[in-house]
Design an enzyme around this catalytic site. Structure first.
Site, PDB file in Angstrom:
ATOM      1  NE  ARG A 186      31.918  35.004  27.753  1.00  0.00           N
ATOM      2  CZ  ARG A 186      32.248  33.703  27.084  1.00  0.00           C
ATOM      3  NH1 ARG A 186      31.706  34.025  25.697  1.00  0.00           N
ATOM      4  NH2 ARG A 186      32.679  32.754  27.513  1.00  0.00           N
ATOM      5  CE  LYS A 230      36.093  38.297  37.239  1.00  0.00           C
ATOM      6  NZ  LYS A 230      36.534  37.515  36.153  1.00  0.00           N
ATOM      7  CG  ASP A 249      40.081  35.576  39.952  1.00  0.00           C
ATOM      8  OD1 ASP A 249      40.732  35.413  40.851  1.00  0.00           O
ATOM      9  OD2 ASP A 249      40.567  35.738  38.602  1.00  0.00           O
ATOM     10  CD  GLN A 291      43.230  41.349  41.998  1.00  0.00           C
ATOM     11  OE1 GLN A 291      43.955  42.389  41.473  1.00  0.00           O
ATOM     12  NE2 GLN A 291      42.637  40.557  41.579  1.00  0.00           N
TER      13      GLN A 291
END
Length: 361
Positions: A186, A230, A249, A291
């Site tokens: 990352r 996402k 996800d 959500q």
């Protein structure tokens, strides 16, 4: 840190638990740099350290400026903005109560769960960090990243830092520095994304995306390194005022299949879009808030574990392997498409056509 008495926190926002429950919004995967001691929450919003405690009458607070805010800002207004209090939760959830029995039950069960309105730069960094990760580890990495900031304040023996700006990450942080902190693969995405934001006008550009539609904001974000569907949806929903964005996800995919009879197929970008369209049609302009309830109820509570260097190394190795497999699969998919067909991994490729055979000859 220490637990504060309510009498020590002189300022107060009158808001019922049914509108905001700090335990539900600060420790469940929206933000990652808040810590709790007893009944007291400690966290940094932009340049301020906040100390919060809640009772049925509302939220009691005090704050310390880590650096003088520029431009000067009203402290209570900043906290209200962060808690997104201009949106009345009972009004947001009312349309769902008759149209979705499953969600209606969750709204009742998890009263006070709401979406925060985050600073876009921190939100972007946090959700790039969230790739192939869990909440305790994301929190650990975000606190380590904070330690790079030149601005800090120590309270009761605990240092609290502002988060390094995207400008700082772009110009004064290397990929190796982030790898040394444990960010693994990352690290390159964070540095590249920060540079991408700088090239487009800095954090002012990022905040300007609050003024465009969901599709445009997501398209712009998706041009940054490490930002897929996402992550883009998370930033749009939690920082850019796109209340109808629905991040999909693994947890949300399971919800869609189990409770809403969506097809149980591999979660491709196209299926991500299809499921989001479904939830937007069902839950309307605040589908992203819906959500939050669906995600919260389906995600498991973080498991407490001892984070040793060996554990972190194994987790990072697993995440790196996962990323390599994704890249390999994506490359294989592109290769197969050029042959005119797509086949599943580990299956034999389709037979070549007569024209393909003649072309080879």
């Amino acid at each position: 840190m220490r637990n504060y008495l309510i009498s020590e926190l002189k300022c107060h926002i009158s808001v019922p638990l049914s509108e905001v429950n700090l335990d539900k919004v600060l420790a469940t995967g929206q933000v990652f740099r808040w810590r709790k001691e007893g009944d007291t929450w400690f966290g940094v919003i932009r340049e301020r350290l906040w100390i919060l405690r809640q009772d049925p009458a509302g939220i009691h607070y005090k704050y310390h400026d880590i650096v003088p805010p520029s431009p000067p800002s009203n402290a209570e207004a900043q906290l209200r903005d962060f808690l997104n209090l201009k949106h009345v939760l009972r009004d947001v959830t009312r349309p769902w109560m008759s149209g979705d029995a499953h969600l209606s039950a969750l709204v009742t069960r998890h009263a006070g769960l709401r979406l925060l309105r985050q600073e876009p730069g921190e939100c972007l960094v946090a959700f790039i960090t969230s790739s192939c990760n869990n909440i305790p580890r994301i929190s650990s990495l975000m606190l380590k990243l904070s330690s790079l900031s030149p601005h800090s304040l120590t309270l009761h023996g605990t240092p609290f830092h502002t988060l390094p700006s995207l400008h700082f990450l772009a110009h004064h942080t290397s990929e190796q520095t982030l790898r040394d902190l444990g960010f693994g693969y990352r690290a390159k995405y964070l540095v590249s994304a920060a540079r991408g934001v700088e090239e487009r006008g800095g954090e002012a550009w990022l905040e300007s995306l609050r003024g465009v539609g969901l599709g445009e904001a997501r398209q712009q974000l998706s041009q940054l390194a490490g930002v897929g569907p996402k992550v883009a949806s998370c930033v749009c929903l939690m920082a850019l005022d796109k209340h109808n964005a629905v991040p999909i996800d693994t947890h949300m995919f399971q919800v869609a299949v189990k409770h809403y009879q969506r097809p149980n197929k591999p979660l491709t970008p196209a299926l991500h879009s299809t499921i989001e369209d479904f939830f937007q049609g069902l839950h309307g302009d605040y589908a992203g808030w819906a959500q939050a309830f669906l995600f919260y109820s389906n995600s498991k509570k973080p498991v407490k574990r001892k984070e040793t260097a060996d554990n972190e190394e194994k987790e990072e190795e697993a995440a790196d392997n996962t990323e390599r497999k994704k890249r390999k699969k994506k490359k294989e998919g592109r290769s197969s498409e050029t042959a005119g067909n797509v086949w599943k991994e580990n299956e034999n490729p389709p037979p070549r056509t007569r024209s393909q055979v003649l072309k080879v000859k």
